[in-house]
Design a protein around this motif. Structure first.
Motif, mmCIF file in Angstrom:
data_model
loop_
_atom_site.group_PDB
_atom_site.id
_atom_site.type_symbol
_atom_site.label_atom_id
_atom_site.label_comp_id
_atom_site.label_asym_id
_atom_site.label_seq_id
_atom_site.Cartn_x
_atom_site.Cartn_y
_atom_site.Cartn_z
ATOM 1 N N ILE A 32 0.837 -1.205 0.000
ATOM 2 C CA ILE A 32 0.000 0.000 0.000
ATOM 3 C C ILE A 32 0.869 1.252 0.000
ATOM 4 C CG2 ILE A 32 -1.620 1.354 1.393
ATOM 5 C CD1 ILE A 32 -2.882 -1.336 2.232
ATOM 6 N N LEU A 33 1.876 1.285 0.853
ATOM 7 C CA LEU A 33 2.760 2.453 0.918
ATOM 8 C C LEU A 33 3.503 2.651 -0.397
ATOM 9 C CD1 LEU A 33 4.266 2.202 4.517
ATOM 10 C CD2 LEU A 33 2.436 3.701 3.722
ATOM 11 N N PHE A 34 4.023 1.560 -0.957
ATOM 12 C CA PHE A 34 4.763 1.675 -2.217
ATOM 13 C C PHE A 34 3.860 2.166 -3.344
ATOM 14 C CE2 PHE A 34 5.940 -0.102 -6.347
ATOM 15 C CZ PHE A 34 7.195 0.467 -6.503
ATOM 16 N N THR A 35 2.649 1.632 -3.438
ATOM 17 C CA THR A 35 1.736 2.022 -4.512
ATOM 18 C C THR A 35 1.392 3.501 -4.421
ATOM 19 O OG1 THR A 35 0.794 -0.213 -4.470
ATOM 20 C CG2 THR A 35 -0.432 1.461 -5.682
ATOM 21 N N HIS A 36 1.094 3.972 -3.216
ATOM 22 C CA HIS A 36 0.819 5.405 -3.019
ATOM 23 C C HIS A 36 2.036 6.241 -3.416
ATOM 24 C CE1 HIS A 36 -3.059 6.312 -1.081
ATOM 25 N NE2 HIS A 36 -3.032 5.054 -0.693
ATOM 26 N N PHE A 37 3.185 5.862 -2.908
ATOM 27 C CA PHE A 37 4.435 6.598 -3.150
ATOM 28 C C PHE A 37 4.769 6.623 -4.640
ATOM 29 C CE2 PHE A 37 8.932 5.321 -3.909
ATOM 30 C CZ PHE A 37 9.528 6.572 -3.802
ATOM 31 N N PHE A 38 4.711 5.476 -5.283
ATOM 32 C CA PHE A 38 5.091 5.373 -6.693
ATOM 33 C C PHE A 38 4.130 6.148 -7.592
ATOM 34 C CE2 PHE A 38 4.663 3.245 -10.816
ATOM 35 C CZ PHE A 38 5.969 3.357 -11.282
ATOM 36 N N ILE A 39 2.834 5.959 -7.393
ATOM 37 C CA ILE A 39 1.853 6.626 -8.257
ATOM 38 C C ILE A 39 1.873 8.131 -8.039
ATOM 39 C CG2 ILE A 39 -0.609 6.903 -8.732
ATOM 40 C CD1 ILE A 39 -0.990 3.952 -8.269
ATOM 41 N N ASN A 40 1.946 8.570 -6.779
ATOM 42 C CA ASN A 40 1.910 10.007 -6.497
ATOM 43 C C ASN A 40 3.049 10.736 -7.195
ATOM 44 O OD1 ASN A 40 3.022 12.370 -4.593
ATOM 45 N ND2 ASN A 40 0.801 12.282 -4.426
ATOM 46 N N ILE A 41 4.259 10.226 -7.072
ATOM 47 C CA ILE A 41 5.404 10.902 -7.674
ATOM 48 C C ILE A 41 5.407 10.729 -9.188
ATOM 49 C CG2 ILE A 41 7.930 10.928 -7.799
ATOM 50 C CD1 ILE A 41 7.996 10.359 -4.833
ATOM 51 N N SER A 42 4.993 9.554 -9.668
ATOM 52 C CA SER A 42 4.973 9.303 -11.110
ATOM 53 C C SER A 42 3.996 10.207 -11.834
ATOM 54 C CB SER A 42 4.620 7.835 -11.382
ATOM 55 O OG SER A 42 5.610 6.975 -10.885
ATOM 56 N N MET A 43 2.849 10.482 -11.203
ATOM 57 C CA MET A 43 1.859 11.305 -11.903
ATOM 58 C C MET A 43 2.290 12.771 -11.994
ATOM 59 S SD MET A 43 -1.265 11.621 -9.133
ATOM 60 C CE MET A 43 -1.171 12.752 -7.727
ATOM 61 N N LEU A 44 3.228 13.188 -11.155
ATOM 62 C CA LEU A 44 3.697 14.573 -11.195
ATOM 63 C C LEU A 44 4.681 14.814 -12.331
ATOM 64 C CD1 LEU A 44 4.332 15.301 -7.401
ATOM 65 C CD2 LEU A 44 2.239 15.576 -8.723
ATOM 66 N N ILE A 45 5.244 13.721 -12.873
ATOM 67 C CA ILE A 45 6.213 13.863 -13.961
ATOM 68 C C ILE A 45 5.736 13.121 -15.213
ATOM 69 C CG2 ILE A 45 8.219 14.310 -12.499
ATOM 70 C CD1 ILE A 45 8.888 11.373 -12.554
ATOM 71 N N ASN A 46 4.422 12.903 -15.293
ATOM 72 C CA ASN A 46 3.762 12.333 -16.474
ATOM 73 C C ASN A 46 4.179 10.905 -16.784
ATOM 74 O OD1 ASN A 46 1.791 12.657 -18.447
ATOM 75 N ND2 ASN A 46 3.251 13.238 -20.017
ATOM 76 N N GLY B 234 -6.281 14.857 7.638
ATOM 77 C CA GLY B 234 -6.326 14.018 8.831
ATOM 78 C C GLY B 234 -6.600 12.565 8.508
ATOM 79 N N SER B 235 -7.581 12.305 7.613
ATOM 80 C CA SER B 235 -7.900 10.921 7.243
ATOM 81 C C SER B 235 -6.680 10.210 6.700
ATOM 82 C CB SER B 235 -9.022 10.898 6.187
ATOM 83 O OG SER B 235 -10.245 11.317 6.726
ATOM 84 N N SER B 236 -5.963 10.895 5.811
ATOM 85 C CA SER B 236 -4.782 10.304 5.187
ATOM 86 C C SER B 236 -3.694 10.022 6.219
ATOM 87 C CB SER B 236 -4.247 11.246 4.100
ATOM 88 O OG SER B 236 -3.017 10.791 3.597
ATOM 89 N N LEU B 237 -3.350 11.016 7.023
ATOM 90 C CA LEU B 237 -2.275 10.852 8.009
ATOM 91 C C LEU B 237 -2.614 9.787 9.036
ATOM 92 C CD1 LEU B 237 0.413 11.711 9.273
ATOM 93 C CD2 LEU B 237 -0.859 13.460 10.545
ATOM 94 N N TRP B 238 -3.821 9.837 9.587
ATOM 95 C CA TRP B 238 -4.196 8.894 10.639
ATOM 96 C C TRP B 238 -4.301 7.468 10.107
ATOM 97 C CZ3 TRP B 238 -8.596 12.578 12.602
ATOM 98 C CH2 TRP B 238 -8.000 13.646 13.304
ATOM 99 N N SER B 239 -4.783 7.303 8.878
ATOM 100 C CA SER B 239 -4.907 5.947 8.322
ATOM 101 C C SER B 239 -3.536 5.356 8.020
ATOM 102 C CB SER B 239 -5.781 5.952 7.069
ATOM 103 O OG SER B 239 -5.182 6.705 6.038
ATOM 104 N N PHE B 240 -2.634 6.154 7.435
ATOM 105 C CA PHE B 240 -1.287 5.653 7.169
ATOM 106 C C PHE B 240 -0.545 5.369 8.469
ATOM 107 C CE2 PHE B 240 -1.630 7.866 2.927
ATOM 108 C CZ PHE B 240 -1.581 6.699 2.187
ATOM 109 N N THR B 241 -0.751 6.233 9.464
ATOM 110 C CA THR B 241 -0.124 6.029 10.767
ATOM 111 C C THR B 241 -0.626 4.737 11.399
ATOM 112 O OG1 THR B 241 0.161 8.410 11.138
ATOM 113 C CG2 THR B 241 0.146 6.993 13.079
ATOM 114 N N SER B 242 -1.928 4.517 11.362
ATOM 115 C CA SER B 242 -2.518 3.303 11.935
ATOM 116 C C SER B 242 -2.040 2.065 11.185
ATOM 117 C CB SER B 242 -4.045 3.388 11.891
ATOM 118 O OG SER B 242 -4.516 4.497 12.639
ATOM 119 N N LEU B 243 -2.051 2.146 9.864
ATOM 120 C CA LEU B 243 -1.592 1.033 9.032
ATOM 121 C C LEU B 243 -0.181 0.620 9.425
ATOM 122 C CD1 LEU B 243 -2.297 -0.587 6.276
ATOM 123 C CD2 LEU B 243 -0.806 1.111 5.202
#
Length: 418
Positions: free
Chosen positions: A364-378, A394-403
């Motif tokens: 989950i962390l890798f997919t978020h990280f990879f897609i987020n940065i990849s979409m910024l550089i097309n 808050g939803s994003s931070l707390w869910s990733f923190t809990s995960l």
């Protein structure tokens, strides 16, 4: 074996990287949302003030997660999943529609996105289900049940519609593959994506002809699996039908903003002042940072608010502009080390439940990280994926923190698992 103090057993490497990412993330949100007149950092009328409050409230969440009995996460995984599904269903009645997507609850002025929580409960239930020795993924029945655990929330999320969040759930198929799911499931998905993109540029009749040729060749040279001609014919018809449906789906099913995102990535005749504006400004901001960046709080693109949603999905553009290639590389390096560390710790778990959950967290962390940065550089279509521990919310931070901290707790508790 009696458990020692939780703090004595937790992996401090993961915790320290988490703290560094959260702090740097807040610093970039501060830069991206700083008003002309300086205000107090706890000013909750400003994005950075709210994010700092979210960070502060993360502390009791972490303490609770670390002090709960580790067996709770496995024992009540079905209940957690059920509650998550109910929350997703509730969106169709009580949800708030934002930018065409009904994926938020609005409570007392604060937003809550249940799909973030369901990522955790889905991971827990997958780990629980696959931890039973009899649930071997070589069996078709077990495959279908495991896939259903993932696909049920995906179906509800797609109805919102929120393709970005749905894609994160689909990435969990790689975890299933790691534990025995046949690779043809993944290859089928890859081929479908390839055919869809190809059909946007090439006439379907040529693609169908190629599929027919490959089907015949495979039938002739195949010696390892069944050469039942009926299977080959049905496979060809399905692939041909899918190919011929691409144009209809693109023109009549996809929303205009979804078509724009595909066009921006794959087509040349895109108006960069309209549908291509976000990507264009993102690449300008990142490119303008050069090797060492313009300096913290000195980004002209950031200060001029040229990049839309810069404090959320586009937060990494602030890093690129103000911290440059060097700073961006350090942040990327921190994410890579964090994900690799989770995988290493997952492999050392004595409990299969903890091991599988660890792989879900890393995926989950890798997919978020990879897609987020990849979409910024097309390198990937823009689909609205937050950067873990960085993006505002808050939803994003707390869910990733809990995960993450559920895994840290499971990892710390492995001394009890004999």
């Amino acid at each position: 074996m009696k458990n020692q103090s939780v703090l004595a057993n937790i992996d401090w490497v993961i915790v320290i990287i988490y703290i560094i990412l959260v702090v740097i993330g807040w610093a970039n949100i501060y830069s991206a949302s700083l008003p002309a007149e300086e205000t107090f950092i706890l000013d909750t009328t400003q994005k950075y003030g709210k994010q700092l409050m979210f960070i502060i409230f993360s502390i009791p969440i972490i303490l609770i997660l670390l002090n709960l009995n580790a067996k709770i996460y496995e024992k009540f995984s079905v209940l957690f999943y059920f509650v998550g599904i109910v929350l997703l269903l509730g969106l169709f009645v009580f949800g708030t529609t934002i930018k065409g997507q009904t994926n938020w609850y609005k409570i007392a002025g604060f937003g809550f996105q249940p799909s973030e929580v369901v990522k955790i409960s889905c991971s827990l239930l997958l780990a629980k289900f696959l931890s039973y020795p009899q649930n071997n993924l070589n069996k078709p029945k077990i495959q279908y049940i495991a896939l259903a655990i993932i696909m049920f929330p995906v179906a509800l999320i797609m109805l919102q519609p929120d393709a970005g969040s749905a894609m994160i759930f689909l990435a969990l198929i790689f975890v299933l593959n790691r534990y025995g799911l046949p690779s043809w499931y993944i290859w089928t998905g890859v081929i479908c994506i390839f055919i869809f993109v190809l059909a946007l540029f090439v006439k379907p009749v040529f693609i169908v002809s190629l599929i027919l040729i490959f089907t015949i060749i495979h039938f002739i040279i195949n010696t390892k699996i069944s050469r039942n001609p009926i299977v080959y014919i049905l496979t060809f018809l399905l692939m041909a039908g899918y190919t011929l449906s691409v144009d209809y789906v693109y023109e009549n099913v996809l929303e205009s903003h979804q078509k724009d995102r595909i066009d921006v990535m794959f087509k040349d005749n895109v108006d960069m002042k309209n549908e291509g504006y976000n990507l264009n400004q993102s690449m300008i901001a990142i490119g303008s940072g050069g090797f060492s960046g313009k300096g913290y709080l000195q980004g002209t693109q950031t200060k001029g608010n040229f990049v839309p949603e810069q404090h959320t999905d586009y937060i990494f553009t602030t890093v690129g502009e103000e911290w440059g290639f060097l700073g961006s590389s350090i942040i990327i390096g921190l994410f890579v080390v964090l994900i690799l560390r989770i995988i290493i710790r997952a492999e050392k778990q004595k409990s299969k439940f903890s091991k599988i959950y660890g792989y879900c967290v890393a995926t989950i962390l890798f997919t978020h990280f990879f897609i987020n940065i990849s979409m910024l550089i097309n390198l990937f279509p823009t689909i609205g994926i937050p950067l873990p521990f960085f993006s505002y919310g808050g939803s994003s931070l707390w869910s990733f923190t809990s995960l993450l901290f559920i895994f840290i707790k499971l990892d710390a508790n492995k001394v009890n698992e004999w």
